[in-house]
Write a protein that holds these residues in place. Structure first.
Motif, PDB file in Angstrom:
ATOM      1  N   ALA A  40       0.816  -1.214   0.000  1.00 59.57           N
ATOM      2  CA  ALA A  40       0.000   0.000   0.000  1.00 59.57           C
ATOM      3  C   ALA A  40       0.850   1.264   0.000  1.00 59.57           C
ATOM      4  O   ALA A  40       0.768   2.079  -0.926  1.00 59.57           O
ATOM      5  CB  ALA A  40      -0.926  -0.005   1.221  1.00 59.57           C
ATOM      6  N   VAL A  41       1.680   1.443   1.005  1.00 62.14           N
ATOM      7  CA  VAL A  41       2.394   2.705   1.169  1.00 62.14           C
ATOM      8  C   VAL A  41       3.402   2.923   0.049  1.00 62.14           C
ATOM      9  O   VAL A  41       3.448   3.987  -0.577  1.00 62.14           O
ATOM     10  CB  VAL A  41       3.079   2.752   2.550  1.00 62.14           C
ATOM     11  N   VAL A  89       3.634   1.471  -2.932  1.00 62.96           N
ATOM     12  CA  VAL A  89       3.000   1.630  -4.243  1.00 62.96           C
ATOM     13  C   VAL A  89       2.413   3.032  -4.389  1.00 62.96           C
ATOM     14  O   VAL A  89       2.499   3.659  -5.452  1.00 62.96           O
ATOM     15  CB  VAL A  89       1.915   0.549  -4.420  1.00 62.96           C
ATOM     16  N   LEU A  90       1.842   3.549  -3.294  1.00 62.17           N
ATOM     17  CA  LEU A  90       1.344   4.935  -3.320  1.00 62.17           C
ATOM     18  C   LEU A  90       2.491   5.916  -3.529  1.00 62.17           C
ATOM     19  O   LEU A  90       2.375   6.866  -4.319  1.00 62.17           O
ATOM     20  CB  LEU A  90       0.611   5.230  -2.011  1.00 62.17           C
ATOM     21  N   PHE A  91       3.614   5.715  -2.842  1.00 65.28           N
ATOM     22  CA  PHE A  91       4.781   6.574  -3.045  1.00 65.28           C
ATOM     23  C   PHE A  91       5.245   6.522  -4.498  1.00 65.28           C
ATOM     24  O   PHE A  91       5.619   7.541  -5.086  1.00 65.28           O
ATOM     25  CB  PHE A  91       5.921   6.138  -2.128  1.00 65.28           C
ATOM     26  N   PHE A 119       3.474   5.878  -7.228  1.00 58.83           N
ATOM     27  CA  PHE A 119       2.564   6.624  -8.085  1.00 58.83           C
ATOM     28  C   PHE A 119       2.727   8.121  -7.882  1.00 58.83           C
ATOM     29  O   PHE A 119       2.665   8.893  -8.847  1.00 58.83           O
ATOM     30  CB  PHE A 119       1.121   6.207  -7.805  1.00 58.83           C
ATOM     31  N   VAL A 120       2.931   8.547  -6.644  1.00 53.45           N
ATOM     32  CA  VAL A 120       3.117   9.977  -6.385  1.00 53.45           C
ATOM     33  C   VAL A 120       4.388  10.490  -7.046  1.00 53.45           C
ATOM     34  O   VAL A 120       4.405  11.555  -7.673  1.00 53.45           O
ATOM     35  CB  VAL A 120       3.133  10.241  -4.868  1.00 53.45           C
TER      36      VAL A 120
END
Length: 204
Positions: free
Chosen positions: A65-66, A68-70, A72-73
């Motif tokens: 989660a974290v 993968v979010l980083f 994409f950001v």
């Protein structure tokens, strides 16, 4: 030297190398990929130490989660360090290398688990003929139920406080009031004008 100890040193070296790469590489995408490898290798170390719950939590929360979010950001930001937006093919070799290392670590853990025959007397989960997750759940909701509930209340209060701080009104910003929007009447927003038929379309 046992196979388990060799696997521990090997995965530990990979963890240290990938963590060092996170702070030394200049490309942010490469840094995030190395950080994913660092977390995954740390989870493998937890599995070698027979702490399955910590390993699963680390993989699901951080890697799944974290990070993968980083990623994409970082891909969406317009960073001027390197030409980041050059397509998927630019990062495919590094991503493939990270995937190969992660697969090798998984196969290593499978081999170590098959070679492990003895039960560690210091591990209460294995002594009870159960898994580590089952033992942690039983201990958390029986012996440590009150601290667990207190921690839940503290986290809930922290979330409410964070939401309250973000919802404070600042001068010069526009806000929506749902209560006032619901109470709006058509008479307050629309004005109907009745015109005579003989004067309609004529110049005043």
């Amino acid at each position: 030297m046992s196979v388990e100890l060799i696997a521990f040193y090997l995965i530990g070296a990979i963890t240290a190398a990938s963590a060092l790469a996170v702070i030394t590489v200049r490309n942010p995408v490469y840094a995030v990929l190395c950080l994913v490898l660092t977390f995954f290798s740390s989870a493998c170390l937890w599995l070698l130490l027979q702490a399955e719950f910590l390993a699963i939590a680390l993989v699901l929360v951080y890697v799944g989660a974290v990070m993968v979010l980083f990623l994409f950001v970082v891909m969406m930001l317009d960073i001027k360090i390197d030409p980041i937006r050059e397509g998927f093919a630019r990062y495919l070799p590094v991503a493939g290398l990270v995937a190969v290392i992660m697969a090798a670590e998984m196969f290593t853990l499978i081999g170590v688990n098959r070679l492990r025959q003895t039960i560690d007397p210091a591990n209460p989960a294995l002594v009870d003929n159960g898994s580590n997750i089952e033992w942690i759940g039983r201990a958390m909701f029986t012996d440590y139920l009150l601290p667990f509930e207190i921690a839940g209340v503290i986290l809930t209060v922290a979330i409410i406080a964070a939401i309250t701080l973000t919802l404070r009104r600042r001068p010069g910003t526009k806000h929506q009031d749902a209560g006032r929007q619901v109470q709006v009447r058509a008479e307050d927003r629309v004005r109907l004008i009745k015109m005579d038929a003989e004067t309609k379309g004529q110049n005043p």
